[in-house]
Write a protein that holds these residues in place. Structure first.
Motif, PDB file in Angstrom:
ATOM      1  N   ALA A 142      39.263  43.982  28.488  1.00  0.00           N
ATOM      2  CA  ALA A 142      39.916  44.046  27.180  1.00  0.00           C
ATOM      3  C   ALA A 142      41.418  44.268  27.328  1.00  0.00           C
ATOM      4  CB  ALA A 142      39.286  45.152  26.342  1.00  0.00           C
ATOM      5  N   ILE A 143      41.818  45.087  28.293  1.00  0.00           N
ATOM      6  CA  ILE A 143      43.250  45.304  28.533  1.00  0.00           C
ATOM      7  C   ILE A 143      43.902  44.010  29.004  1.00  0.00           C
ATOM      8  CG2 ILE A 143      44.935  46.555  29.942  1.00  0.00           C
ATOM      9  CD1 ILE A 143      42.858  48.878  30.031  1.00  0.00           C
ATOM     10  N   ILE A 144      43.240  43.331  29.934  1.00  0.00           N
ATOM     11  CA  ILE A 144      43.785  42.087  30.486  1.00  0.00           C
ATOM     12  C   ILE A 144      43.893  41.010  29.407  1.00  0.00           C
ATOM     13  CG2 ILE A 144      43.238  40.162  32.039  1.00  0.00           C
ATOM     14  CD1 ILE A 144      42.172  42.277  34.024  1.00  0.00           C
ATOM     15  N   THR A 145      42.868  40.864  28.581  1.00  0.00           N
ATOM     16  CA  THR A 145      42.930  39.812  27.562  1.00  0.00           C
ATOM     17  C   THR A 145      43.906  40.157  26.437  1.00  0.00           C
ATOM     18  OG1 THR A 145      40.992  40.714  26.389  1.00  0.00           O
ATOM     19  CG2 THR A 145      40.599  38.992  28.053  1.00  0.00           C
ATOM     20  N   ILE A 158      38.476  33.952  31.287  1.00  0.00           N
ATOM     21  CA  ILE A 158      39.299  35.121  31.000  1.00  0.00           C
ATOM     22  C   ILE A 158      40.769  34.731  30.882  1.00  0.00           C
ATOM     23  CG2 ILE A 158      40.121  37.336  31.917  1.00  0.00           C
ATOM     24  CD1 ILE A 158      37.367  37.715  33.146  1.00  0.00           C
ATOM     25  N   TYR A 159      41.250  33.914  31.817  1.00  0.00           N
ATOM     26  CA  TYR A 159      42.681  33.631  31.875  1.00  0.00           C
ATOM     27  C   TYR A 159      43.130  32.464  30.996  1.00  0.00           C
ATOM     28  CZ  TYR A 159      42.821  36.711  35.984  1.00  0.00           C
ATOM     29  OH  TYR A 159      42.741  37.781  36.827  1.00  0.00           O
ATOM     30  N   ASP A 195      36.555  41.224  42.030  1.00  0.00           N
ATOM     31  CA  ASP A 195      35.770  39.996  41.888  1.00  0.00           C
ATOM     32  C   ASP A 195      35.699  39.527  40.434  1.00  0.00           C
ATOM     33  OD1 ASP A 195      35.311  40.029  44.598  1.00  0.00           O
ATOM     34  OD2 ASP A 195      33.268  40.813  44.452  1.00  0.00           O
ATOM     35  N   ALA A 196      35.632  40.480  39.504  1.00  0.00           N
ATOM     36  CA  ALA A 196      35.472  40.116  38.094  1.00  0.00           C
ATOM     37  C   ALA A 196      36.661  39.324  37.566  1.00  0.00           C
ATOM     38  CB  ALA A 196      35.272  41.379  37.254  1.00  0.00           C
ATOM     39  N   PHE A 197      37.844  39.574  38.128  1.00  0.00           N
ATOM     40  CA  PHE A 197      39.051  38.961  37.575  1.00  0.00           C
ATOM     41  C   PHE A 197      39.696  37.954  38.527  1.00  0.00           C
ATOM     42  CE2 PHE A 197      38.702  43.224  35.544  1.00  0.00           C
ATOM     43  CZ  PHE A 197      38.198  42.746  34.335  1.00  0.00           C
ATOM     44  N   LEU A 198      38.881  37.393  39.403  1.00  0.00           N
ATOM     45  CA  LEU A 198      39.352  36.264  40.206  1.00  0.00           C
ATOM     46  C   LEU A 198      39.475  35.018  39.344  1.00  0.00           C
ATOM     47  CD1 LEU A 198      37.195  36.541  43.464  1.00  0.00           C
ATOM     48  CD2 LEU A 198      39.686  36.610  43.361  1.00  0.00           C
ATOM     49  N   PRO A 199      40.468  34.188  39.595  1.00  0.00           N
ATOM     50  CA  PRO A 199      40.492  32.880  38.924  1.00  0.00           C
ATOM     51  C   PRO A 199      39.239  32.086  39.279  1.00  0.00           C
ATOM     52  CG  PRO A 199      42.595  33.348  39.973  1.00  0.00           C
ATOM     53  CD  PRO A 199      41.640  34.392  40.454  1.00  0.00           C
ATOM     54  N   LYS A 200      38.744  31.293  38.360  1.00  0.00           N
ATOM     55  CA  LYS A 200      37.523  30.517  38.575  1.00  0.00           C
ATOM     56  C   LYS A 200      37.799  29.077  39.001  1.00  0.00           C
ATOM     57  CE  LYS A 200      35.349  34.140  37.179  1.00  0.00           C
ATOM     58  NZ  LYS A 200      34.788  35.066  38.207  1.00  0.00           N
ATOM     59  N   GLY A 236      51.019  35.715  42.002  1.00  0.00           N
ATOM     60  CA  GLY A 236      50.890  34.917  40.792  1.00  0.00           C
ATOM     61  C   GLY A 236      50.602  35.726  39.544  1.00  0.00           C
ATOM     62  N   ASP A 237      50.497  35.012  38.417  1.00  0.00           N
ATOM     63  CA  ASP A 237      50.322  35.632  37.100  1.00  0.00           C
ATOM     64  C   ASP A 237      48.838  35.878  36.826  1.00  0.00           C
ATOM     65  OD1 ASP A 237      53.038  35.319  36.903  1.00  0.00           O
ATOM     66  OD2 ASP A 237      52.944  33.586  35.561  1.00  0.00           O
ATOM     67  N   VAL A 238      48.259  36.737  37.613  1.00  0.00           N
ATOM     68  CA  VAL A 238      46.842  37.065  37.546  1.00  0.00           C
ATOM     69  C   VAL A 238      46.678  38.522  37.975  1.00  0.00           C
ATOM     70  CG1 VAL A 238      45.827  34.774  37.947  1.00  0.00           C
ATOM     71  CG2 VAL A 238      46.672  36.099  39.882  1.00  0.00           C
ATOM     72  N   ASN A 239      45.457  39.034  37.856  1.00  0.00           N
ATOM     73  CA  ASN A 239      45.188  40.333  38.441  1.00  0.00           C
ATOM     74  C   ASN A 239      45.196  40.189  39.955  1.00  0.00           C
ATOM     75  OD1 ASN A 239      44.308  43.145  38.543  1.00  0.00           O
ATOM     76  ND2 ASN A 239      42.410  42.273  39.325  1.00  0.00           N
TER      77      ASN A 239
END
Length: 568
Positions: A281-284, A199-200, A168-173, A138-141
């Protein structure tokens, strides 16, 4: 006027945080499939709907729907699993999947051929084994990959810690995963907090996103193929921080020069305590600036090239509040795996095993599934999956080595002892029959083409020469073919682009040498080049470097985004 967005973007907005109608589709007994929209959302949950293309035409003639099934991918940060987890994953493969277990090029397991009635059972079993599949696609990390070099045991635990923290930090919530697959039960790592995606946001990222951590001198994760590549800097035996690379990516489209593979650009150095802020910051920045109108230009590499590396870096520093200092010195020596027993500094042993295309099945060539089951039943350490589709039986006490060796020999898992140099580096994607994007064979072609290449190499005294070889059934690049010293990229059944000239450390892309050719021409072309290599190489020179030095191919360069996209 609002810019037009791609249909997938509207689907994400309307999905109620990735729920869609997946539950209803799973409950429909009339078909083995779910809807096309729900299949797109299902990727965020770690699964794809596929069908068996080998029988597709015959079933059509019989007026039957395609032989639908599902691929499931686990999220295993750094590819580290326990023997208990191994046995749980083996049971899923045995009870509900086809084709055994498969180690992917992202250091995790995939299961293929899972029927719809068994999909929820499988995901629940993975969760019960203290793992997950959420955001494995999917469109996530996605899966965070990390160094597996057994000689770096003293650093592996710390690098693994950061891989897990980043994962863990960039898991969907969203709570959708727990609701659909776990009957609404909450799993702490997956469902903390209110129903928001801080984040997403509702549209998540424009495309998939990949992060990898390498520890020099071994680039065993192909760190420059990652959206974010982190190069661990070890000074005086301490992890002092990471060099940060951005914009790596392997995908392309045949005949479309506006799409291309790209190596990550190193933009600076950061300390461990700041790495999460920099990564966010890179992801956002990608979230807010990535292309949401044209999906083929939506990866971070295109965003970096559109904005410019320096402008992108400045935006990352502004968002994170972290100044990236000059990159620290590092040096890579190779990008493959080690095989056989290696003793680490702490006195524990690690056994690296070579697995053809990562496929763990019981065949005449070796009983991989049952053999590893037997090892997992007695192993007191852990296992590490590698980004090159191989496996390390890790953290073995000296007293336990003999029993491991006995089981390895009994189940014919010891092919690493006699493998050729080129076989030791080969990676092949799944391709046919299950991948819907495949144009040619890959995994099933590797055991056909490899013996023929080995025969040619033996004729020139090059049997033990390690030449990085990659096979891909299409140009999307799951097997990272653009980093092969030799690569075959599928065009049609039996036909491939022959690409040459990447280097042995994963720091240079290859180029097309011949397009759309069949096996006979592939072998004759390589035979001539092997002959020249054997006669004219200098001491310790690798095949890709030889081809560049002798101008067999043009010096590969980093390709920049065409001007047509600058205003897209």
């Amino acid at each position: 006027m609002t810019e037009k967005i791609a249909p997938i973007e509207q689907l994400k907005i309307d999905s109620n945080y990735l729920r869609g109608t997946i539950q209803q589709g799973l409950a429909d007994p009339i078909t083995g499939a779910i809807s096309e929209d729900d299949n797109k959302l299902l990727k965020f949950h770690g699964s794809y709907q596929q069908d068996d293309r080998d029988v597709r035409e015959e079933r059509r003639k019989q007026k039957l729907e395609p032989a639908y099934s599902f691929m499931i991918r686990a999220r295993l940060a750094g590819g580290v699993i326990t023997p208990t987890q191994w046995l749980a994953f083996d049971k899923i493969a045995t009870d509900w999947a086809q084709f055994g277990l498969r180690i992917t090029t992202r250091q995790t397991f995939q299961w293929h051929g899972v029927r719809k009635p068994h999909l929820k059972l499988s995901l629940r079993a993975i969760t019960d084994a203290l793992a997950s599949t959420i955001a494995a696609c999917g469109d996530v990390n996605r899966q965070v990959v990390s160094a597996s070099n057994p000689l770096l045991s003293e650093h592996h635990a710390l690098v693994q810690y950061w891989a897990e923290q980043i994962s863990d930090a960039f898991l969907p919530k969203t709570n959708a995963y727990a609701e659909i697959w776990l009957d609404g039960e909450k799993v702490d790592a997956l469902t903390q907090g209110d129903e928001v995606e801080p984040i997403y946001g509702k549209t998540y990222l424009p495309r998939k996103f990949k992060i990898g951590i390498a520890v020099p001198p071994l680039n065993d994760v192909d760190v420059f193929a990652q959206d974010i590549g982190l190069i661990a800097i070890i000074e005086q035996d301490n992890l002092v921080g990471f060099n940060v690379a951005i914009g790596g990516g392997m995908g392309a489209t045949h005949g479309d020069d506006t799409t291309y593979p790209r190596l990550g650009s190193v933009i600076g150095f950061t300390t461990p305590e700041n790495v999460l802020a920099v990564a966010q910051a890179i992801i956002t920045t990608q979230r807010d600036h990535g292309n949401r109108q044209e999906r083929r230009y939506a990866r971070l590499k295109y965003t970096v090239d559109t904005m410019g590396v320096e402008s992108f870096k400045a935006e990352v520093e502004r968002r994170s509040g972290v100044f990236l200092s000059a990159p620290r010195h590092y040096r890579f020596e190779q990008n493959g795996d080690r095989f056989g027993w290696v003793k680490a500094a702490n006195g524990r042993w690690h056994l690296g095993l070579r697995i053809d295309s990562g496929r763990l099945m019981d065949t005449a060539q070796g009983s991989w599934l049952s053999g590893m089951r037997a090892i997992a039943q007695i192993h007191q350490g852990h296992f590490r999956l590698t980004c090159n589709q191989n496996l390390i039986i890790a953290d073995v006490a000296t007293r336990d080595k003999a029993k491991i060796d006995e089981l390895v020999a009994q189940h014919q898992l010891d092919g690493y002892q006699t493998q050729s140099g080129i076989r030791s580096t080969t990676i092949a994607c799944v391709a046919l029959p299950t991948c819907g994007l495949a144009m040619a064979e890959s995994e099933r072609y590797a055991p056909v083409i490899l013996p023929k290449l080995e025969h040619l190499l033996a004729q020139h005294g090059l049997t033990n020469e390690r030449i990085v070889f990659r096979i891909s059934g299409c140009p999307n690049g799951c097997s990272r073919p653009y980093l092969g010293e030799i690569a075959l990229v599928g065009r049609a059944l039996g036909r491939y682009d022959l690409r040459l000239g990447a280097n042995f450390t994963g720091e240079r892309l290859n180029v097309i040498y011949k397009q759309n050719i069949a096996e006979e021409e592939i072998l004759s072309t390589l035979n001539e080049l092997f002959s020249r290599f054997a006669k004219d190489r200098v001491d310790q020179e690798h095949f890709g470097d030889f081809l560049v030095r002798h101008e067999v191919i043009a010096q590969p360069t980093q390709k920049l985004i065409p001007l047509v996209l600058q205003s897209a």
